[in-house]
Design an enzyme around this catalytic site. Structure first.
Site, mmCIF file in Angstrom:
data_model
loop_
_atom_site.group_PDB
_atom_site.id
_atom_site.type_symbol
_atom_site.label_atom_id
_atom_site.label_comp_id
_atom_site.label_asym_id
_atom_site.label_seq_id
_atom_site.Cartn_x
_atom_site.Cartn_y
_atom_site.Cartn_z
ATOM 1 N N HIS A 119 2.041 2.992 -3.226
ATOM 2 C CA HIS A 119 1.092 4.100 -3.277
ATOM 3 C C HIS A 119 1.679 5.414 -2.787
ATOM 4 O O HIS A 119 0.949 6.345 -2.461
ATOM 5 C CB HIS A 119 -0.161 3.758 -2.467
ATOM 6 N N ASP B 188 0.865 -1.175 0.000
ATOM 7 C CA ASP B 188 0.000 0.000 0.000
ATOM 8 C C ASP B 188 0.902 1.226 0.000
ATOM 9 O O ASP B 188 1.806 1.342 -0.806
ATOM 10 C CB ASP B 188 -0.918 -0.052 1.217
#
Length: 230
Positions: free
Chosen positions: A72, A49
Site C-alpha cells: 500500500h 499493508d
C-alpha cells in the site's frame, strides 16, 4: 543482483502471529499448468499493508532507497481516528520505487480528528503501475463523518521529481477537508502517465499551493483541462 525485502511482511508475519494467507482463496488453481501469479500477488497485497507507515508522534524521519511492492505504499498515517489528536512532522522520503502498489506517496487522515501533518517531502520517486500514485486523503474512512470541518491539518507538503505510470486514470488525488483544506502543497517536476496510454487526470478538493512542470496538471494549484475540480 538486486535484492529487496518487504519490511511489512517481516513485521506482520512471524512465527508467533499464526498469520496465514491461502493463495487458493485468492483464485490460485495449483494444477502445475495455470499461471497463478495474480493470486499470489493478491495474497501478498493483503498480507502486506503499507510498506512503511509513519504514524502519530513521528518526527524527523528520513526514508531512502526503499523498493516497495506490492503493498500500500509509503504512508503518513492514518491519523486522527476516533477524533484523536495526532501529529507527524519533518518527514523526508527520497529515492524510492513503488512497483505495482495500490498507493504510492500517500497521506491519510480521518475526518473529525485534530492535530497536524506538516513538513513532508516525497522526492525522487519512481512509479511502476501504481493504482493511486500521489494521494492526500482527509476522508480516509467515510464512516467517520460526524465532525465536518474538523480534521488533522495537512500543510507544507512537497512532491519533487515524481515520475512513472498510473494504473488508474486519476494519477493525483488531493482530497482535502472542505472547510479545513490543505495548505502549501507543492508539486514540482511531476510526470505521471497512464499505463494504458490514456490521458491522466487529477482530483483536487480544497488544496492550496503551487504546481510547476506537472503532468497531469492540478486544478487547485493551476489550470488544465485534464483535471477534475470539486
Amino acid at each position: 543482483m538486486f535484492v529487496f525485502a518487504s519490511r511489512c511482511l517481516c513485521a506482520r508475519i512471524t512465527p508467533n502471529t499464526n498469520s496465514a494467507f491461502d493463495v487458493l482463496t485468492y483464485g490460485a488453481i495449483g494444477d502445475g499448468k495455470t499461471d497463478d501469479s495474480n493470486a499470489f500477488l493478491k495474497a501478498w497485497d493483503n498480507a502486506c499493508d503499507d510498506c512503511i507507515a509513519i504514524n502519530n508522534g513521528s518526527s524527523f524521519i528520513n526514508i531512502s532507497g526503499i523498493f516497495c511492492g506490492p503493498g500500500h505504499g509509503i504512508s503518513v498515517g492514518s491519523l486522527g481516528k476516533d477524533k484523536k489528536y495526532a501529529t507527524v512532522e519533518h518527514v523526508h522520503v527520497k529515492n524510492c520505487t513503488f512497483n505495482g502498489t495500490s498507493n504510492g506517496a500517500r497521506i491519510k487522515t480521518f475526518e473529525g480528528g485534530s492535530g497536524f501533518a506538516r513538513n513532508i517531502t516525497y522526492e525522487d520517486i519512481i512509479l511502476v503501475g501504481v493504482k493511486h500514485p500521489v494521494i492526500i486523503d482527509q476522508f480516509y474512512d467515510p464512516k467517520y463523518i460526524d465532525n465536518v470541518g474538523q480534521a488533522v491539518e495537512v500543510s507544507d507538503v512537497t512532491y519533487l521529481n515524481i515520475r512513472g505510470t498510473s494504473l488508474d486514470k486519476i494519477a493525483i488525488e488531493l482530497n482535502c477537508d472542505t472547510i479545513v483544506g490543505c495548505t502549501n502543497i507543492v508539486l514540482d517536476n511531476v510526470n505521471i502517465t497512464r499505463v494504458d496510454g490514456g490521458e491522466a487526470q487529477t482530483i483536487c478538493t480544497k488544496a492550496k499551493g503551487k504546481c510547476s512542470s506537472c503532468y497531469p496538471d492540478v486544478p487547485c494549484l493551476s489550470q488544465n483541462s485534464s483535471a477534475i475540480r470539486y
